[in-house]
Design an enzyme around this catalytic site. Structure first.
Site, PDB file in Angstrom:
ATOM      1  N   ASN A  10      61.391  73.928  53.156  1.00  0.00           N
ATOM      2  CA  ASN A  10      61.184  72.614  52.569  1.00  0.00           C
ATOM      3  C   ASN A  10      62.051  71.602  53.166  1.00  0.00           C
ATOM      4  O   ASN A  10      63.305  71.743  53.096  1.00  0.00           O
ATOM      5  CB  ASN A  10      61.589  73.051  50.907  1.00  0.00           C
ATOM      6  N   LYS A  12      62.108  68.736  52.465  1.00  0.00           N
ATOM      7  CA  LYS A  12      62.390  67.547  51.470  1.00  0.00           C
ATOM      8  C   LYS A  12      62.126  66.297  52.110  1.00  0.00           C
ATOM      9  O   LYS A  12      61.246  66.086  53.043  1.00  0.00           O
ATOM     10  CB  LYS A  12      63.914  67.598  51.072  1.00  0.00           C
ATOM     11  N   HIS A  96      58.609  71.774  42.171  1.00  0.00           N
ATOM     12  CA  HIS A  96      59.944  72.054  42.556  1.00  0.00           C
ATOM     13  C   HIS A  96      60.960  71.093  41.469  1.00  0.00           C
ATOM     14  O   HIS A  96      60.377  70.217  40.987  1.00  0.00           O
ATOM     15  CB  HIS A  96      60.229  71.272  43.930  1.00  0.00           C
ATOM     16  N   GLU A  98      63.298  69.282  41.891  1.00  0.00           N
ATOM     17  CA  GLU A  98      63.385  67.851  42.180  1.00  0.00           C
ATOM     18  C   GLU A  98      62.466  67.017  41.593  1.00  0.00           C
ATOM     19  O   GLU A  98      62.550  65.913  41.147  1.00  0.00           O
ATOM     20  CB  GLU A  98      63.614  67.665  43.569  1.00  0.00           C
ATOM     21  N   GLU A 167      63.960  79.419  42.078  1.00  0.00           N
ATOM     22  CA  GLU A 167      64.844  78.765  42.242  1.00  0.00           C
ATOM     23  C   GLU A 167      65.580  78.203  41.290  1.00  0.00           C
ATOM     24  O   GLU A 167      65.583  77.193  40.471  1.00  0.00           O
ATOM     25  CB  GLU A 167      64.224  77.262  43.079  1.00  0.00           C
ATOM     26  N   GLY A 173      70.833  73.322  47.109  1.00  0.00           N
ATOM     27  CA  GLY A 173      71.505  72.492  47.860  1.00  0.00           C
ATOM     28  C   GLY A 173      73.065  72.345  47.335  1.00  0.00           C
ATOM     29  O   GLY A 173      73.582  71.543  47.832  1.00  0.00           O
ATOM     30  N   SER A 211      70.155  77.648  48.210  1.00  0.00           N
ATOM     31  CA  SER A 211      71.214  77.932  49.384  1.00  0.00           C
ATOM     32  C   SER A 211      70.886  79.186  50.096  1.00  0.00           C
ATOM     33  O   SER A 211      71.986  79.949  50.507  1.00  0.00           O
ATOM     34  CB  SER A 211      72.380  77.773  48.798  1.00  0.00           C
TER      35      SER A 211
END
Ligand code: PEP
Length: 262
Positions: A10, A12, A96, A98, A167, A173, A211
């Site tokens: 990904n 991003k 996701h 985010e 996730e 991250g 991560s």
């Protein structure tokens, strides 16, 4: 069942024409011949055309990071599933964290997006995961089951065509990874939920994301219900991403040996 492992990067909101070219040329050069696992990159929408060309003839599949829940019309800034298909997208991330966090996407929105992807012949990678506060409150199972239930409910018999990505939000991250045992525990919950919805649950890949890196991938991928990785930061560095792919290919080989497939 020996499910094929999938490693999906990904990107991003990262990349440029020059950086994408350098990254993909390093990946193409470094991918082992006949790697046992599947590989994909989910790229920012403006680069779909460029990356479609750059991965052409390689084992790297093209993915997008989001899709509209609408077919077309007055939805400024959105990208439809048909548009993604025009550029050869094979996968699209939906839900996701985010997107859920910064764009207010609800479980129903995510379910509708998965439905549009499936209808266009694109595999949705449905992301689920709990926040740190939810984990600490003992709500992990409830949260991920609720998120997946919306997608199951909206997608009926197509549900075996999705990919799920667990996730944990606190691991994305942050450099803080779920332990293989923590991840496996949630993956087993998700697998059981899928099994209650479809007789084909065993073939749905459930990826871990948060991560994942070259150092921890092998241990995570050795878990029975971890079928690959959704990789953010480490997918932007060719050598790191290649090492994760190598770990997945090795785990794939081990699984094949154990189940007597090869
Ligand atoms: C992600 O963005 O889906 C992700 C897992 O990011 P990272 O690997 O950087 O934690």
């Amino acid at each position: 069942m020996n499910r094929p492992k999938l490693i999906a990067g990904n990107w991003k909101m990262n990349g440029s024409l020059a950086a994408n070219e350098a990254l993909l040329s390093a990946l193409r050069a470094g991918l082992p011949q006949g790697a046992a696992c599947a590989v994909a990159v989910a790229v920012p929408a403006p680069y779909l055309a460029q990356v479609q060309t750059l991965v052409s003839g390689s084992p790297i599949a093209l993915g997008a990071q989001d899709v509209s829940q609408h077919d077309g019309g007055a939805y400024t800034g959105e990208v439809s599933a048909a548009m993604l298909r025009d550029f050869g997208a094979r996968y699209v991330l939906v839900g996701h964290s985010e997107r859920r966090q910064y764009h207010g996407e609800s479980d129903a929105d995510v379910a509708a997006k998965a439905q549009k992807a499936l209808a266009a012949g694109i595999t949705p990678i449905v992301c689920v995961g709990e926040t740190l506060a939810e984990r600490e409150a003992g709500e992990t199972e409830h949260v991920v089951r609720r998120q997946l239930a919306a997608v199951i409910h909206a997608n009926g018999h197509c549900i075996s065509e999705i990919v799920v990505a667990y996730e944990p939000v606190w691991a994305i991250g942050t450099g803080r990874t779920a332990t293989p045992e923590q991840a496996q525990q949630v993956h087993a919950v998700l697998r059981a939920q899928l099994a209650a919805a479809t007789t084909h649950a065993a073939r749905v890949p459930i990826l871990y994301g948060g991560s994942m890196n070259a150092a921890n991938a092998a241990e995570l991928l050795a878990q029975p219900d971890i079928d690959g990785g959704l990789v953010g930061g480490a997918s932007l560095k060719a050598q790191d991403f290649l090492q994760i792919i190598a770990a997945a290919s090795a785990a794939q080989g081990d699984a094949a040996t154990v189940s007597g497939v090869n």
